[in-house]
Design an enzyme around this catalytic site. Structure first.
Site, PDB file in Angstrom:
ATOM      1  N   CYS A 195      -2.041   0.871   2.657  1.00  0.00           N
ATOM      2  CA  CYS A 195      -0.844   1.666   3.570  1.00  0.00           C
ATOM      3  C   CYS A 195      -1.435   3.425   3.182  1.00  0.00           C
ATOM      4  O   CYS A 195      -0.447   3.836   1.797  1.00  0.00           O
ATOM      5  CB  CYS A 195       0.691   1.513   3.037  1.00  0.00           C
ATOM      6  SG  CYS A 195       2.316   2.334   3.727  1.00  0.00           S
ATOM      7  N   CYS A 252       2.048   4.993   1.961  1.00  0.00           N
ATOM      8  CA  CYS A 252       2.356   4.778   0.581  1.00  0.00           C
ATOM      9  C   CYS A 252       1.138   5.797  -0.555  1.00  0.00           C
ATOM     10  O   CYS A 252       1.652   5.670  -1.702  1.00  0.00           O
ATOM     11  CB  CYS A 252       1.784   3.374   0.863  1.00  0.00           C
ATOM     12  SG  CYS A 252       3.166   2.004   1.658  1.00  0.00           S
TER      13      CYS A 252
END
Length: 140
Positions: free
Chosen positions: A58, A61
């Protein structure tokens, strides 16, 4: 605000995967037992937990991770945890994580707030508000 929803990659680079999400005072949670132990420890110590549900693939993230680590060092009165939703799918399901990153704020194992997405301003604001409300005379 960035969000990731699902993974189709089979990234097997375990050490690199975890190193980007831990550091400072952030504890990477790899098992349900470790999760339960940390929640119990936080309750005993009277600490609020910030649980970062992330994924190694991600992008948002990864982008918020350095700030999360920095916040963990700046606010030792809180407990910062990171959970990889692909490794601990049971926890992701239990907490109804629909997008990564999702940050849960927990007191005594119960959700008191959350931030969905890599919204750094909101994350910082909520952490500051929690710290300020918990320790009125000690503003570091």
């Amino acid at each position: 605000m960035g969000l990731c929803f699902s993974s189709t990659t089979g990234d097997d680079d375990e050490p690199a995967k975890h190193s980007q999400f831990s550091g400072g005072k952030v504890v990477f949670i790899a098992t349900k037992d470790a999760w339960n132990q940390k929640l119990s420890e936080a309750k005993t110590q009277g600490k609020i937990v910030i649980a970062n549900f992330s994924a190694s693939w991600c992008g948002p993230c990864k982008s918020v991770s350095p700030l999360y680590i920095e916040l963990s060092e700046k606010h030792p009165s809180l407990m910062f945890l990171t959970i990889d939703v692909d490794e601990l799918t049971e926890l992701g399901t239990q907490w109804d994580v629909k997008a990564t990153p999702t940050f849960f704020f927990l007191r005594d194992g119960q959700q008191i707030d959350k931030v969905v997405g890599a919204n750094t301003a909101e994350l910082q604001q909520k952490i500051t508000a929690i710290v300020d409300s918990r320790v009125p005379g000690d503003q570091k």
